[in-house]
Design an enzyme around this catalytic site. Structure first.
Site, mmCIF file in Angstrom:
data_model
loop_
_atom_site.group_PDB
_atom_site.id
_atom_site.type_symbol
_atom_site.label_atom_id
_atom_site.label_comp_id
_atom_site.label_asym_id
_atom_site.label_seq_id
_atom_site.Cartn_x
_atom_site.Cartn_y
_atom_site.Cartn_z
ATOM 1 N N LYS A 192 0.844 -1.197 0.000
ATOM 2 C CA LYS A 192 0.000 0.000 0.000
ATOM 3 C C LYS A 192 0.879 1.247 0.000
ATOM 4 C CE LYS A 192 -3.908 1.942 2.646
ATOM 5 N NZ LYS A 192 -4.753 1.769 3.857
ATOM 6 N N SER B 222 -9.798 1.675 3.083
ATOM 7 C CA SER B 222 -8.963 2.494 2.223
ATOM 8 C C SER B 222 -7.913 1.705 1.435
ATOM 9 C CB SER B 222 -8.249 3.538 3.069
ATOM 10 O OG SER B 222 -7.319 2.907 3.933
ATOM 11 N N SER C 202 -9.888 -0.689 7.212
ATOM 12 C CA SER C 202 -9.307 -0.478 5.878
ATOM 13 C C SER C 202 -8.617 -1.687 5.257
ATOM 14 C CB SER C 202 -8.316 0.684 5.920
ATOM 15 O OG SER C 202 -9.017 1.893 5.960
#
Lengths: 96, 485
Positions: free
Chosen positions: B79, B154, B178
């Site tokens: 990420k 997210s 997330s």
């Protein structure tokens, strides 16, 4: 709990943000909705309850006071938008 | 080789038996990225050169009989809020559109040392603030199961990358769901470990008392393998916990007879979709038939978790994001009048609306006159929520809930109404507030074929117990988790 336009402008100023005029009312409405929802906490009796800031029972541990190598100055400055003489550079003009 | 739906443990076996090489696997994934990325948009940066170089080094180590890492030669995606030395790290924000970190996050170092190969950095909601990856400054990631739907957020890019077979596993971060919510939307295993068990050093901070790094994998076995390589105390993270961790793969293929599972009724209200509810009840029945005991319990304080979460997370974010001022790194606005103007113009141009909204909300609840009414109150209710979890775990080994109220939704559905968007996190935020570990795993599909996630929540540092129960259910259900893209 209604958040006013003045509240929005005040917190924007504290958070160092400019807001476009047409956005102020939208943010006011969003923030009012969220704060209104958060107000549900008033239903909970918290008298005598201590606040939790961190979950785990950690204690501060100091590392040994030994000199260690830090990052190279060049590496630290590689992301500087502007630099000068090995320092981060910002304009020196002050608000009148 | 067909890498479609290959797991980390399958790839590892093939590498160990010398049936393939890391360069070959890495090229296969890069080709796959070339094929589907235009549709999926999972990556902000694809690090092709780095990947091929790392793969070559790994193959040479193997050829020369050198000591190999536990995940030697396995590709991964990270990420874009975890720092990678010399590789762009944007956090999904314009304000970091030029940020090249001068160091690696601890997890990146650990996985590099384990022999992993970096394929790229994945898309995310700006500063991890969102539940659909729609607030990214860069692109909209699509759900590989249905390109008209969001992948969740997210960590939507990491989830989509694994679901679309663009990477065999990925790391994400989870502040209020997330990792687990995108895992639920994309039919994956998503693990949020106990707060403090994985170092946050080099993770761009959103809400420091809630943030935790975790994994996206295709199955539970892979999750156990990756977890083995990322947990552990780190002197560079002052909230990292000095805890001994077991070998998580020992939790695989275990008998779950006699385990006690709690089903908190509050997690089945809140507009939980009927198909989601039925899927979780089905899981609960199967656990019972496997010899576990299931009991309905009540956790009334969890109803307040979302309120507590948005106050605490935004307060911490408003403080953490004060560092973006255009001085030392990141975006800097042009044509400014003064230092104050530099700060304000940089932040106003660099942050998107959701980030501004949360900075303002956080500033509001911390400001003079409101601190006690909001921030302190939220911290007190946090204590009550923690106590409630403790009480449940005195009597039960595990909590079973849905991961989210609905399956993945269509683009734009919630993006105009922040409060509606926040409701997607209703089942996941209480877990971050209590700092306990939890994972989401696919447990079925709705009538339109979209995956449904179940959430298992354990006591602090009982990832082992979660893996045991999750693996038992994975074997029992035997689902085909391929997104079909």
């Amino acid at each position: 709990m209604q958040i006013t336009k003045e509240d929005v402008l005040h917190v924007a100023k504290l958070g160092k943000l400019y807001l476009k005029d047409e956005k102020v009312d939208k943010f006011r409405k969003n923030l009012s909705d969220i704060v209104q929802y958060a107000k549900r906490l008033d239903e909970v009796d918290v008298s005598g309850i201590s606040p939790t800031a961190a979950i785990l029972p950690l204690q501060n541990v100091f590392r040994k006071d030994e000199a260690a190598k830090s990052m190279d100055r060049e590496k630290i400055l590689q992301n500087a938008p502007e630099k000068s003489y090995g320092c981060f550079w910002v304009r020196n003009k002050v608000v009148e | 080789m067909d890498i479609k739906n290959k797991t980390v443990h399958e790839l590892k076996n093939m590498l160990d038996k010398k049936e393939t090489t890391s360069v070959e696997i890495t090229k296969d994934y890069l080709n796959r990225i070339g094929e589907v990325e235009e549709k999926v948009q999972a990556f902000i940066t694809v690090t092709e050169d780095v990947a091929l170089k790392q793969a070559e080094i790994s193959d040479n180590k193997r050829k020369n009989g050198e000591k190999l890492g536990a995940l030697e030669g396995i590709p991964m995606a990270i990420k874009d809020n975890m720092c990678t030395d010399g590789i762009l790290t944007t956090c999904g924000s314009k304000i970091l559109n030029n940020f090249i970190p001068p160091y690696n996050a601890t997890v990146v170092d650990k996985l590099n040392n384990a022999g992993c190969v970096l394929l790229g950095k994945t898309n995310m909601d700006e500063f991890a603030m969102g539940s659909s990856t729609e607030t990214s400054y860069y692109k909209k990631t699509k759900n590989p199961w249905d390109l008209n739907r969001v992948p969740g957020g997210s960590s939507g890019g990491s989830a989509a990358a694994v679901a679309a077979n663009e990477a065999p596993f990925a790391l994400g971060s989870d502040t209020g769901g997330s990792i687990r919510q995108p895992a639920h939307y994309c039919g994956l295993v998503g693990m949020k470990p106990t707060y403090g068990s994985v170092s946050r050093y080099g993770l761009v901070a959103f809400a420091s008392s809630l943030d935790q790094i975790g994994t996206f994998t295709k199955d539970v076995h892979d999750m156990a393998l990756i977890m083995n390589n990322i947990v552990g105390h780190d002197p560079k993270d002052s909230t990292s916990y000095p805890q001994e961790h077991p070998d998580f793969t020992n939790a695989l293929n275990q008998d779950i007879k006699g385990m006690k599972i709690a089903l908190p009724k509050e997690f089945f209200g809140h507009g939980i979709n009927e198909e989601v509810r039925i899927a979780i009840m089905n899981v609960s029945k199967k656990y019972e038939s496997m010899g576990a005991t299931i009991e309905e319990v009540s956790m009334p304080m969890s109803d307040y978790a979302l309120s507590v979460y948005y106050i605490i997370a935004c307060a911490e974010a408003s403080s953490n994001l004060a560092r973006y001022d255009g001085v030392r790194f990141g975006y800097r606005a042009k044509d400014v009048e003064s230092l104050d103007d530099l700060y304000k113009k940089t932040r106003s141009e660099g942050f998107g609306d959701e980030v501004k909204r949360r900075i303002m909300l956080g500033t509001y609840v911390l400001s003079s006159g409101y601190y006690d009414a909001y921030y302190k109150k939220a911290q007190q209710v946090r204590t009550l929520i923690n106590d409630e979890f403790d009480k449940i775990f005195d009597k039960y080994d595990m909590i079973l809930t849905p991961t989210g109220p609905t399956v993945a939704f269509e683009f734009g559905k919630n993006s105009d109404n922040p409060l509606e968007m926040y409701m997607n996190d209703i089942c996941t935020v209480p877990i971050n507030i209590a700092g306990v570990p939890a994972m989401s795993m696919n447990c079925g599909f709705d009538s339109q074929g979209m995956p449904i996630g179940m959430q298992l929540v354990g006591k602090h540092f009982d990832e082992f117990g979660i893996i045991k129960l999750a693996h038992a259910m994975e074997r029992e259900l035997g689902l085909d988790n391929g997104a079909g893209l």
